[in-house]
Design an enzyme around this catalytic site. Structure first.
Site, PDB file in Angstrom:
ATOM      1  N   ILE A  30       0.827  -1.213   0.000  1.00  0.00           N
ATOM      2  CA  ILE A  30       0.000   0.000   0.000  1.00  0.00           C
ATOM      3  C   ILE A  30       0.862   1.265   0.000  1.00  0.00           C
ATOM      4  O   ILE A  30       0.399   2.339  -0.416  1.00  0.00           O
ATOM      5  CB  ILE A  30      -0.973  -0.038   1.215  1.00  0.00           C
ATOM      6  N   GLY A  90      12.792  -3.416  11.214  1.00  0.00           N
ATOM      7  CA  GLY A  90      11.784  -2.728  10.410  1.00  0.00           C
ATOM      8  C   GLY A  90      10.515  -3.512  10.186  1.00  0.00           C
ATOM      9  O   GLY A  90       9.642  -3.063   9.434  1.00  0.00           O
ATOM     10  N   HIS A  97       6.031 -12.166   5.687  1.00  0.00           N
ATOM     11  CA  HIS A  97       5.932 -11.642   4.321  1.00  0.00           C
ATOM     12  C   HIS A  97       7.314 -11.421   3.742  1.00  0.00           C
ATOM     13  O   HIS A  97       8.269 -11.130   4.456  1.00  0.00           O
ATOM     14  CB  HIS A  97       5.123 -10.346   4.267  1.00  0.00           C
ATOM     15  N   LEU A  98       7.375 -11.551   2.442  1.00  0.00           N
ATOM     16  CA  LEU A  98       8.592 -11.279   1.690  1.00  0.00           C
ATOM     17  C   LEU A  98       8.296 -10.079   0.794  1.00  0.00           C
ATOM     18  O   LEU A  98       7.273 -10.044   0.117  1.00  0.00           O
ATOM     19  CB  LEU A  98       8.945 -12.521   0.868  1.00  0.00           C
ATOM     20  N   HIS A  99       9.184  -9.079   0.829  1.00  0.00           N
ATOM     21  CA  HIS A  99       9.038  -7.920  -0.056  1.00  0.00           C
ATOM     22  C   HIS A  99       9.781  -8.216  -1.362  1.00  0.00           C
ATOM     23  O   HIS A  99      10.948  -8.613  -1.339  1.00  0.00           O
ATOM     24  CB  HIS A  99       9.709  -6.679   0.538  1.00  0.00           C
TER      25      HIS A  99
END
Ligand code: 5GP
Ligand code: ZN
Length: 111
Positions: A30, A90, A97-99
């Site tokens: 988002i 962070g 989750h993996l960015h």
């Protein structure tokens, strides 16, 4: 459990879904930090990616595989896979989750 990403995986909170199967959901962040910024999450709740790997190595591998597939489908030849683990690193959402970040150059070391 009141978990934002569990609700996104269940379709109870809307998100821009990029790819999804029975194991994982990939959706646009988002607040994107790059032209491509996709989050890949297990549909099942784990607090971080290390916990996914400990409980289910196949699922952890599937999440990394999905990130590579999405990068390839978008046509990214350079990209960053990032996993923030713990508040000090962070992590702000405590559902694994993996960015996947791409579409710009990245500095190293990270900030
Ligand atoms: P973290 O900081 O835990 O590594 O990453 C959490 C990510 O989730 C952040 O990049 C943040 O922008 C994203 N995020 C937080 N809330 C939402 C939301 O409601 N929808 C989507 N699509 N992303 C979110
Ligand atoms: Zn969750």
């Amino acid at each position: 459990m009141d978990c934002l990403f569990c609700k996104i995986a269940a379709g109870e909170i809307p998100a821009a879904i990029v790819k999804k199967n029975d194991s994982y959901t990939a959706f646009n962040d988002i607040t994107p930090q790059a032209p491509t910024h996709v989050l890949i999450i297990p549909n099942q709740h784990f607090s971080n990616m290390a916990e996914v790997a400990k409980a289910d190595r196949e699922l952890a591998g599937e999440i990394f595989k999905a990130a590579g597939e999405i990068a390839s489908e978008i046509g990214l030849d350079s990209y960053r896979m990032n996993v923030n683990t713990g508040a000090g690193a962070g992590q702000s959402v405590f559902h694994a989750h993996l960015h996947l970040l791409g579409g710009r150059t990245f500095a190293w070391p990270p900030g």
